[in-house]
Design a protein around this motif. Structure first.
Motif, PDB file in Angstrom:
ATOM      1  N   SER A 268       0.829  -1.210   0.000  1.00 52.21           N
ATOM      2  CA  SER A 268       0.000   0.000   0.000  1.00 52.21           C
ATOM      3  C   SER A 268       0.859   1.254   0.000  1.00 52.21           C
ATOM      4  N   THR A 269       1.917   1.276   0.821  1.00 48.31           N
ATOM      5  CA  THR A 269       2.795   2.447   0.870  1.00 48.31           C
ATOM      6  C   THR A 269       3.514   2.648  -0.453  1.00 48.31           C
ATOM      7  N   ALA A 270       4.008   1.547  -1.017  1.00 48.12           N
ATOM      8  CA  ALA A 270       4.734   1.644  -2.287  1.00 48.12           C
ATOM      9  C   ALA A 270       3.836   2.184  -3.400  1.00 48.12           C
ATOM     10  N   LEU A 271       2.612   1.691  -3.486  1.00 48.75           N
ATOM     11  CA  LEU A 271       1.703   2.148  -4.532  1.00 48.75           C
ATOM     12  C   LEU A 271       1.224   3.571  -4.267  1.00 48.75           C
ATOM     13  N   ALA A 272       1.004   3.903  -2.999  1.00 50.62           N
ATOM     14  CA  ALA A 272       0.579   5.264  -2.666  1.00 50.62           C
ATOM     15  C   ALA A 272       1.639   6.277  -3.085  1.00 50.62           C
ATOM     16  N   GLN A 273       2.909   5.954  -2.865  1.00 51.25           N
ATOM     17  CA  GLN A 273       3.991   6.840  -3.277  1.00 51.25           C
ATOM     18  C   GLN A 273       4.121   6.890  -4.791  1.00 51.25           C
ATOM     19  N   HIS A 274       3.915   5.755  -5.427  1.00 50.49           N
ATOM     20  CA  HIS A 274       4.061   5.693  -6.881  1.00 50.49           C
ATOM     21  C   HIS A 274       2.977   6.499  -7.594  1.00 50.49           C
ATOM     22  N   PHE A 275       1.733   6.384  -7.122  1.00 52.75           N
ATOM     23  CA  PHE A 275       0.615   7.046  -7.799  1.00 52.75           C
ATOM     24  C   PHE A 275       0.172   8.338  -7.111  1.00 52.75           C
ATOM     25  N   ASP A 276       0.748   8.633  -5.964  1.00 56.90           N
ATOM     26  CA  ASP A 276       0.412   9.852  -5.216  1.00 56.90           C
ATOM     27  C   ASP A 276      -1.084   9.934  -4.924  1.00 56.90           C
ATOM     28  N   LEU A 277      -1.631   8.862  -4.375  1.00 54.27           N
ATOM     29  CA  LEU A 277      -3.020   8.852  -3.932  1.00 54.27           C
ATOM     30  C   LEU A 277      -3.183   7.769  -2.873  1.00 54.27           C
ATOM     31  N   PRO A 278      -4.204   7.873  -2.010  1.00 51.35           N
ATOM     32  CA  PRO A 278      -4.391   6.855  -0.971  1.00 51.35           C
ATOM     33  C   PRO A 278      -4.673   5.490  -1.584  1.00 51.35           C
TER      34      PRO A 278
END
Length: 418
Positions: A189-199
């Motif tokens: 979740s953290t990796a994807l949140a940083q990658h896409f800049d959304l929760p």
């Protein structure tokens, strides 16, 4: 499953015990979304609050773009006089994306705040386990496809819901183990949140099918029900008091790894005797290779092998029939245990494998009833929902909508404003 969120609404139709603890504006908004289209006076009556309070709150929600007024003539009403006015969630705003990663192919949906699905996408799966970077690449490709189809900018997405098989710690967002990922304790979740800049909100895929039933399907008007999924693995979600129950650490309801045979068949989790090791598709194929004397170099896909096995069972092959019969008996044992433990109003059997009717034949359901504790109660109703693959992604979108609604209208917004 309801595909017309504007007219029929989405979300639980019944309020959970903790609903009264939510801010009234959140209660009003969620009630309007659940009913699809409703007059103010009905909202006040249903929520047991004053019409003046509902008028004040709905005016604010209209002003901020969450709700809108629509004409809603009553049945049999003539065209004379002023038409009745109802409320509905404003469509086409606050988009979210739901994604289901699986062993065969990945699916995704784009939905707005009303719960209406605007676009869908699917992508074939390449063999092998996925790294975090590969998950980001797949999710990004699905996102571009959805946004292009819907004419929506990817930068305008408000949240992403993601479903994966395995053990998901929903509090931390860690995927403790998944058969499709190449590492344990992945902070996906953290990796994807940083990658896409959304929760990004992640949950076990069986929980997401259950959310789909709670938001769009048969569970909308039920307080307690179970969903058992049979795909490449076996999963379960449970709704208790109108809310999804996840356990103390968000990893409960692992029906597929309930032990049904001490020192039994090897499960893909690494332990032995799990229900999944007798009912899931890889278990059936493993049995088929032995019972039908298939060559070690058999190159057909799991799906093709299952179709062949099912065809032979239907044609009267005793070995093929016995494989499904044994799987059905283990399934009946599991369903009896679910009934004895939780006493659900309804058990929904869901997933692509439900087209193999030997798994839920009359003998299976009769055996389930015979293993229930005799208390004088009726056995729960069992329904078969062989929805398409998009149901998983719709559940992921519901997860994103649930958390987004709380963020925008819930107590967290009140605290941020203080």
């Amino acid at each position: 499953m309801n595909d017309d969120a504007e007219l029929l609404g989405c979300g639980p139709l019944l309020q959970s015990a903790d609903s009264a603890q939510r801010p009234l504006r959140q209660q009003v908004f969620e009630h309007v979304r659940a009913l699809g289209r409703v007059p103010r006076v009905q909202v006040a009556k249903d929520l047991r609050v004053s019409p003046a309070s509902v008028t004040t709150i709905t005016s604010e929600l209209i002003e901020t773009g969450f709700l809108e007024e629509v004409q809603a003539p009553r049945p049999g009403e003539t065209s004379r006089g002023r038409p009745a006015v109802a409320l509905q969630v404003r469509p086409g705003v606050h988009h979210v994306m739901g994604v289901k990663l699986s062993d065969i192919h990945h699916t995704a949906v784009l939905a707005d705040l009303s719960g209406q699905v605007i676009a869908t996408a699917a992508m074939p799966r390449t063999p092998g386990q996925l790294s975090v970077d590969m998950v980001a690449e797949v999710t990004g490709a699905l996102m571009r496809q959805l946004c292009a189809e819907a004419g929506v900018e990817a930068a305008s997405l408000r949240a992403l819901g993601l479903g994966v098989p395995g053990f998901v710690d929903t509090d931390s967002g860690l995927v403790r183990w998944s058969p499709i990922l190449d590492m344990r304790d992945s902070d996906l979740s953290t990796a994807l949140a940083q990658h896409f800049d959304l929760p990004v909100h992640i949950d076990n895929d069986a929980n997401l099918v259950t959310l789909a039933e709670l938001w769009f399907g048969a569970g909308r008007s039920l307080s307690n029900f179970a969903v058992v999924t049979i795909e490449h693995g076996v999963g379960m979600g449970f709704v208790m008091n109108h809310r999804l129950y996840r356990g103390a650490h968000g990893m409960g309801m692992e029906l597929g790894h309930m032990k049904v045979h001490l020192d039994g068949a090897l499960c893909r989790c690494g332990q032995r005797g799990c229900l999944e090791a007798y009912v899931a598709d890889y278990a059936l194929v493993r049995e088929a290779r032995t019972a039908l004397n298939l060559p070690d170099l058999e190159t057909r896909s799991v799906r093709a092998l299952l179709e062949s096995l099912f065809s032979q069972a239907r044609a009267g092959n005793p070995a093929a029939h016995s494989i499904f019969r044994r799987a059905g008996r283990y399934l009946s044992l599991a369903l009896a245990n679910v009934t004895n433990l939780f006493d659900p109003q309804l058990i929904i059997l869901s997933g692509e494998r439900m087209r193999y009717d030997y798994l839920y034949a009359g003998d299976t359901l009769a055996e389930m009833k015979s293993m229930m504790i005799e208390t004088g109660r009726a056995a729960p109703k069992v329904e078969i929902h062989a929805w398409g693959d998009m149901v998983w992604a719709r559940g992921a979108a519901a997860l994103a909508l649930e958390t987004l609604t709380e963020q925008m209208l819930g107590a967290s917004r009140e605290m941020a404003a203080q």
